[in-house]
Design a protein around this motif. Structure first.
Motif, mmCIF file in Angstrom:
data_model
loop_
_atom_site.group_PDB
_atom_site.id
_atom_site.type_symbol
_atom_site.label_atom_id
_atom_site.label_comp_id
_atom_site.label_asym_id
_atom_site.label_seq_id
_atom_site.Cartn_x
_atom_site.Cartn_y
_atom_site.Cartn_z
ATOM 1 N N GLY A 278 8.353 24.278 -27.693
ATOM 2 C CA GLY A 278 9.372 25.334 -27.751
ATOM 3 C C GLY A 278 10.737 24.719 -28.015
ATOM 4 O O GLY A 278 10.869 23.497 -28.155
ATOM 5 N N ASP A 279 11.785 25.569 -28.048
ATOM 6 C CA ASP A 279 13.143 25.091 -28.351
ATOM 7 C C ASP A 279 13.625 24.103 -27.291
ATOM 8 O O ASP A 279 13.311 24.264 -26.097
ATOM 9 C CB ASP A 279 14.119 26.280 -28.379
ATOM 10 N N LYS A 280 14.411 23.132 -27.733
ATOM 11 C CA LYS A 280 14.942 22.114 -26.797
ATOM 12 C C LYS A 280 16.397 21.806 -27.133
ATOM 13 O O LYS A 280 16.766 21.778 -28.311
ATOM 14 C CB LYS A 280 14.187 20.771 -26.909
ATOM 15 N N ILE A 281 17.147 21.529 -26.072
ATOM 16 C CA ILE A 281 18.450 20.883 -26.269
ATOM 17 C C ILE A 281 18.188 19.395 -26.057
ATOM 18 O O ILE A 281 17.669 18.995 -25.006
ATOM 19 C CB ILE A 281 19.487 21.401 -25.258
ATOM 20 N N VAL A 282 18.520 18.588 -27.060
ATOM 21 C CA VAL A 282 18.276 17.142 -26.966
ATOM 22 C C VAL A 282 19.632 16.446 -26.852
ATOM 23 O O VAL A 282 20.519 16.650 -27.693
ATOM 24 C CB VAL A 282 17.500 16.634 -28.204
ATOM 25 N N VAL A 283 19.773 15.675 -25.787
ATOM 26 C CA VAL A 283 21.084 15.099 -25.477
ATOM 27 C C VAL A 283 21.039 13.579 -25.624
ATOM 28 O O VAL A 283 20.251 12.906 -24.957
ATOM 29 C CB VAL A 283 21.496 15.451 -24.021
ATOM 30 N N GLU A 284 21.902 13.057 -26.465
ATOM 31 C CA GLU A 284 22.041 11.593 -26.558
ATOM 32 C C GLU A 284 22.812 11.128 -25.337
ATOM 33 O O GLU A 284 23.995 11.438 -25.189
ATOM 34 C CB GLU A 284 22.951 11.203 -27.730
ATOM 35 N N LYS A 285 22.139 10.404 -24.473
ATOM 36 C CA LYS A 285 22.819 9.811 -23.313
ATOM 37 C C LYS A 285 23.013 8.325 -23.582
ATOM 38 O O LYS A 285 23.999 7.730 -23.149
ATOM 39 C CB LYS A 285 21.951 10.055 -22.065
ATOM 40 N N ASP B 252 7.729 20.589 -20.603
ATOM 41 C CA ASP B 252 8.274 21.487 -19.581
ATOM 42 C C ASP B 252 9.778 21.745 -19.714
ATOM 43 O O ASP B 252 10.280 22.773 -19.260
ATOM 44 C CB ASP B 252 8.035 20.884 -18.181
ATOM 45 N N ALA B 253 10.499 20.777 -20.305
ATOM 46 C CA ALA B 253 11.965 20.823 -20.182
ATOM 47 C C ALA B 253 12.640 21.755 -21.177
ATOM 48 O O ALA B 253 12.168 21.946 -22.300
ATOM 49 C CB ALA B 253 12.515 19.416 -20.362
ATOM 50 N N ASP B 254 13.792 22.334 -20.738
ATOM 51 C CA ASP B 254 14.653 23.046 -21.704
ATOM 52 C C ASP B 254 15.642 22.067 -22.311
ATOM 53 O O ASP B 254 16.130 22.241 -23.413
ATOM 54 C CB ASP B 254 15.531 24.127 -21.040
ATOM 55 N N LEU B 255 16.000 21.060 -21.494
ATOM 56 C CA LEU B 255 17.016 20.108 -21.942
ATOM 57 C C LEU B 255 16.488 18.690 -21.698
ATOM 58 O O LEU B 255 15.977 18.401 -20.617
ATOM 59 C CB LEU B 255 18.306 20.357 -21.153
ATOM 60 N N ILE B 256 16.606 17.831 -22.710
ATOM 61 C CA ILE B 256 16.059 16.465 -22.611
ATOM 62 C C ILE B 256 17.177 15.442 -22.834
ATOM 63 O O ILE B 256 17.848 15.462 -23.873
ATOM 64 C CB ILE B 256 14.947 16.243 -23.669
ATOM 65 N N PHE B 257 17.369 14.572 -21.858
ATOM 66 C CA PHE B 257 18.288 13.446 -22.044
ATOM 67 C C PHE B 257 17.504 12.295 -22.666
ATOM 68 O O PHE B 257 16.426 11.943 -22.171
ATOM 69 C CB PHE B 257 18.837 12.960 -20.704
ATOM 70 N N VAL B 258 18.066 11.701 -23.701
ATOM 71 C CA VAL B 258 17.480 10.466 -24.245
ATOM 72 C C VAL B 258 18.343 9.326 -23.720
ATOM 73 O O VAL B 258 19.499 9.166 -24.116
ATOM 74 C CB VAL B 258 17.454 10.483 -25.788
ATOM 75 N N SER B 259 17.784 8.592 -22.774
ATOM 76 C CA SER B 259 18.560 7.569 -22.073
ATOM 77 C C SER B 259 17.840 6.229 -22.152
ATOM 78 O O SER B 259 17.679 5.534 -21.160
ATOM 79 C CB SER B 259 18.734 8.017 -20.622
ATOM 80 N N VAL B 260 17.396 5.920 -23.357
ATOM 81 C CA VAL B 260 16.621 4.693 -23.556
ATOM 82 C C VAL B 260 17.553 3.555 -23.966
ATOM 83 O O VAL B 260 18.723 3.777 -24.285
ATOM 84 C CB VAL B 260 15.506 4.907 -24.610
ATOM 85 N N ASN B 261 17.019 2.344 -23.963
ATOM 86 C CA ASN B 261 17.844 1.187 -24.275
ATOM 87 C C ASN B 261 18.201 1.112 -25.760
ATOM 88 O O ASN B 261 17.407 1.505 -26.616
ATOM 89 C CB ASN B 261 17.183 -0.109 -23.790
ATOM 90 N N THR B 262 19.392 0.582 -26.038
ATOM 91 C CA THR B 262 19.855 0.416 -27.425
ATOM 92 C C THR B 262 20.420 -1.011 -27.568
ATOM 93 O O THR B 262 21.616 -1.185 -27.758
ATOM 94 C CB THR B 262 20.957 1.446 -27.772
ATOM 95 N N ASP C 40 18.744 21.619 -30.654
ATOM 96 C CA ASP C 40 20.197 21.450 -30.702
ATOM 97 C C ASP C 40 20.511 20.077 -30.140
ATOM 98 O O ASP C 40 20.066 19.735 -29.037
ATOM 99 C CB ASP C 40 20.887 22.545 -29.879
ATOM 100 N N ILE C 41 21.268 19.309 -30.906
ATOM 101 C CA ILE C 41 21.554 17.927 -30.483
ATOM 102 C C ILE C 41 22.969 17.857 -29.928
ATOM 103 O O ILE C 41 23.917 18.353 -30.549
ATOM 104 C CB ILE C 41 21.481 16.944 -31.679
ATOM 105 N N LEU C 42 23.087 17.239 -28.774
ATOM 106 C CA LEU C 42 24.406 17.017 -28.175
ATOM 107 C C LEU C 42 24.602 15.530 -27.943
ATOM 108 O O LEU C 42 23.639 14.787 -27.763
ATOM 109 C CB LEU C 42 24.504 17.737 -26.818
ATOM 110 N N SER C 43 25.872 15.146 -27.923
ATOM 111 C CA SER C 43 26.201 13.775 -27.497
ATOM 112 C C SER C 43 26.869 13.897 -26.128
ATOM 113 O O SER C 43 27.762 14.719 -25.940
ATOM 114 C CB SER C 43 27.165 13.150 -28.505
ATOM 115 N N ASN C 44 26.374 13.104 -25.173
ATOM 116 C CA ASN C 44 26.941 13.168 -23.812
ATOM 117 C C ASN C 44 26.943 11.744 -23.245
ATOM 118 O O ASN C 44 26.168 11.400 -22.375
ATOM 119 C CB ASN C 44 26.086 14.119 -22.961
#
Ligand code: NAD
Ligand code: UGA
Length: 502
Positions: free
Chosen positions: A147-154, A106-116, A180-184
Motif C-alpha cells: 500500500g501507499d508509504k511515506i518513505v523518509v531519508e534519515k 505494516d507501516a504507513d511511514l518508513i525511516f531509512v536509517s541505514v549506513n552510508t 512520498d519521499i521526505l528528507s529528515n
C-alpha cells in the motif's frame, strides 16, 4: 537573520516554509518502521515511540545479532539514558525485529536509517558515499510494499538522493502504490543522543513543494509534534534539506579544524588555546561550542560527510570549493601527526620498546563507538615507532579494539599485534611501567579529580610523561606530582635543559 539580535528577517521567513504553510489535510501516522537499528535508527525511533505511545514503532535490521541485543538487557550501543527509554516502551509500542518484510508491509511511514559509508572501491573511492545500503533498502520497500508509504531519508545522503529513491520505488513496485519521499536528516551527536533527541535545536523536514509533498511532511511533523515545539519543526525543499545535513557537519568539523590550526600557533608562541577559544567564543556571532582543541575529531560522520561534500563539489566542477572543504580533513590528519611528533620528540626521539598507555579509545566520551577514533590512528603510528601500547577505555569492548587495530591498512596479523599491544582492565594497570600516558578520550574518569595520578606516577618509569590530547587535565597539579605534562595548544615544556645549561 539580523546577525546580532537573532531576529528573523522577512528573507529568512521566506526561505523556510513555516509549519502553518504545510498544515494541509494529511494522514495520521499509526505505524512506523525503521530500516536500520544502528546508532541513529535505534535511539531516534525509541524516542519517537516513547513520546508517541499511540504509534507502533518497529525497528528492523538485517543484522540478527544487533536485533537480539536490542531485545536483551545489554543494548548494542551505549548512550546515557537510552536504556530507560527502551525499557519504558519495548514490547508495548516499540519492537525490534529481523522481519524486514513485515515491518515494511505494516507501516504507513518508513525511516531509512541505514549506513552510508565512504566508498572504498570504484568511481569516487575514498570520497563519495556508498549508497548501496540505501538502494538495497529502497528496493526492499518497493518489492514488498502492498500500500501507499511515506518513505523518509534519515541516513545522511548526497544531494538529490531522494530523486533516485523515488525512481527506484516507482520502477519496482506494484501498480497503483504511491510513495512520498521526505528528507529528515538526523542531527544527534553520540554520547548525548537522548538529550539531543528529547530537546533538538530543530527538526528538519524536506519535501516536494506539492500538495502531496506538503501533506506527507505534515504527517511526519505530527510525529515530532508529540514533543517538539511546532516552531522548531522546519520544512523546506528536499535538496536544501539533504544539503543542510552535509553542510552542518562540515561547518562543525571546520570549527574544530580551525581551533586545532590555532593550537599549533599557540604551542609555538606561548598562547593558550583554551583561552583563545574562550575569548573567541564570547563573541555572540561565533559562540562557544565546538571550539575545543583536541587530538583531532573522530566519529563515523564528520570525515565521511566532508569527503562527500568534496566529491559533490568536484562533480559539479567546483575545484576551489572542493579544495576548501578538503583542507578541513587534512588539518585533522595533520593534528594527529603533530601530536605523535610531540610524543616522539619529548621521549628523546625514540619510542622503541617504550610503553605508552592510551587512556580512551572511543572517539569521544560517553560512547563505546570507535569509528574513525583518533586513538586508532595514534596506535597505528605508535606501533610503527615500535612502542608497546597498553589501551584502556571504560566502554569499548576488547574485541572492538582488536578489530579496529587489525583493519586492513592498519595490520591484519593479530598475533603480531598482540606482541606490541595489550588491553588493560583499568587505567592504573594500563599506566603501570609506562614511560608515557596519552589521554585520547575526554572520559570524566581520567580527570584529575577522579583518577589518582599520584598512584599513576609512582607506577611509571621516570621521567614520567603525560600527553593531554583533550585538555582535561590540571597541568599544575600533575607537575607538582612530578609529571612532565604536554598539552595540545600549550607550549612545550623545556624540561630537558638543566638550569645551568640554559
Ligand atoms: P550504523 O552502521 O550504526 O547502522 C546502520 C544499520 O543499518 C546497521 O545495523 C545495518 O545492519 C542496517 N542495514 C543496512 N542495510 C539494511 C537494510 N537493507 N535493511 C535493514 N537494515 C539495514 O549506522 P548509523 O551510525 O546509525 O548511521 C546511519 C545513518 O545515519 C548514516 O547515513 C549516518 O551518516 C547518519 N547519521 C549518523 C549519526 C551518528 O551519530 N552515528 C548521526 C546523524 C546521522
Ligand atoms: C556529529 C554532529 O555533532 C552531529 O550533529 C551529527 O548528527 C553527527 O556528527 C553525525 O552526523 O553523525 P558526533 O560525531 O556523534 O556528532 O559527535 P560530536 O560531538 O560532533 O564530536 C565529533 C568529534 O569531534 C569527536 O571526536 C569530538 O571529540 C570532536 N570534538 C568535538 C572536538 O575535538 N572539539 C570540539 O569542540 C567538539
Amino acid at each position: 537573520m539580523d546577525h546580532r539580535s537573532g531576529a528573523v528577517t522577512p528573507a529568512a521567513q521566506r526561505l523556510s516554509r513555516p509549519l502553518d504553510a504545510i498544515d494541509v489535510p494529511h494522514k495520521k501516522v499509526e505505524k512506523i518502521c525503521c530500516l536500520g537499528a544502528g546508532y541513529v535508527g535505534g535511539p531516534t525511533c525509541a524516542v519517537i515511540a516513547f513520546k508517541n505511545p499511540h504509534i507502533q514503532v518497529t525497528i528492523v535490521d538485517l543484522n540478527a545479532a544487533r536485533i537480539a541485543a536490542w531485545n536483551s538487557d545489554v543494548l548494542p550501543i551505549y548512550e546515557p539514558g537510552l536504556e530507560d527509554v527502551v525499557k519504558a516502551c519495548r514490547g508495548k509500542n516499540l519492537f525490534f525485529s529481523t522481519d524486514v518484510d513485515q515491518g515494511i508491509i505494516d507501516a504507513d511511514l518508513i525511516f531509512v536509517s541505514v549506513n552510508t559509508p565512504t566508498k572504498t572501491k570504484g568511481m569516487g573511492a575514498g570520497y563519495a558515499a556508498d549508497l548501496g545500503y540505501v538502494e538495497s533498502a529502497t528496493r526492499h520497500i518497493a518489492r514488498v510494499a502492498q500500500g501507499d508509504k511515506i518513505v523518509v531519508e534519515k541516513s545522511t545522503v548526497p544531494c538529490r538522493t531522494a530523486q533516485s529513491m523515488r525512481f527506484i520505488l516507482e520502477a519496482n513496485s506494484r501498480p497503483g502504490i504511491r510513495f512520498d519521499i521526505l528528507s529528515n536528516p538526523e542531527f544527534l551527536a553520540e554520547g548525548t543522543a537522548i538529550a539531543d533527541l528529547m530537546n533538538p535545536d530543530r527538526v528538519l523536514i524536506g519535501s516536494l513543494n506539492t500538495d502531496a509533498g506538503r501533506s506527507a511532511a505534515a504527517s511526519l511533523a505530527d510525529v515530532y509534534a508529540g514533543w517538539v515545539r511546532r516552531e522548531q519543526i522546519i520544512t523546506m525543499n528536499l535538496w536544501s534539506s539533504e544539503l543542510s545535513k552535509l553542510a552542518a557537519n562540515a561547518m562543525l568539523a571546520q570549527r574544530i579544524s580551525s581551533i586545532n590550526a590555532l593550537s599549533a600557533i599557540c604551542e609555538a608562541t606561548g598562547a593558550d588555546v583554551d583561552e583563545v577559544g574562550y575569548a573567541c567564543g564570547l563573541d555572540s556571532r561565533i559562540g562557544p561550542k565546538f571550539l575545543k582543541a583536541s587530538v583531532g575529531f573522530g566519529g563515523s560522520c564528520f570525515q565521511k560527510d566532508i569527503l562527500n561534500l568534496v566529491y559533490l563539489s568536484e562533480s559539479l566542477h567546483l575545484p576551489e570549493v572542493a579544495a576548501y572543504w578538503r583542507q578541513v580533513v587534512e588539518m585533522n590528519e595533520y593534528q594527529k601527526k603533530r601530536f605523535l611528533n610531540r610524543i616522539i620528540s619529548c621521549l628523546f626521539n625514540t619510542l622503541t620498546g617504550k610503553k605508552v598507555a592510551i587512556l580512551g579509545f572511543a572517539f569521544k566520551k560517553d560512547t563505546g563507538d570507535t569509528r574513525e577514533s583518533p586513538a586508532i590512528t595514534l596506535c597505528k603510528y605508535l606501533r610503527a615507532e615500535r612502542a608497546n601500547v597498553a589501551i584502556y577505555d571504560p566502554k569499548v569492548a576488547e574485541s572492538q579494539i582488536w578489530l579496529d587495530l587489525t583493519e586492513p591498512g592498519v595490520t591484519d596479523d593479530l598475533a603480531d599485534l598482540q606482541k606490541q599491544v595489550s588491553i588493560a582492565e583499568d587505567a592504573y594497570s594500563a599506566c603501570a611501567g609506562a614511560d608515557a600516558v596519552v589521554v585520547c578520550t575526554e572520559w570524566d574518569e581520567f580527570k584529575c579529580a577522579n583518577l589518582d595520578y599520584k598512584r599513576v606516577y609512582e607506577s611509571m618509569n621516570k621521567p614520567a610523561f603525560i600527553f593531554d590530547g583533550r585538555l582535561i587535565l590540571d597541568q599544575k597539579q600533575l607537575e607538582q606530582i612530578g609529571f612532565h605534562v604536554e598539552t595540545i595548544g600549550r607550549p612545550r615544556s623545556n624540561f630537558t635543559t638543566p638550569k645551568d645549561w640554559e
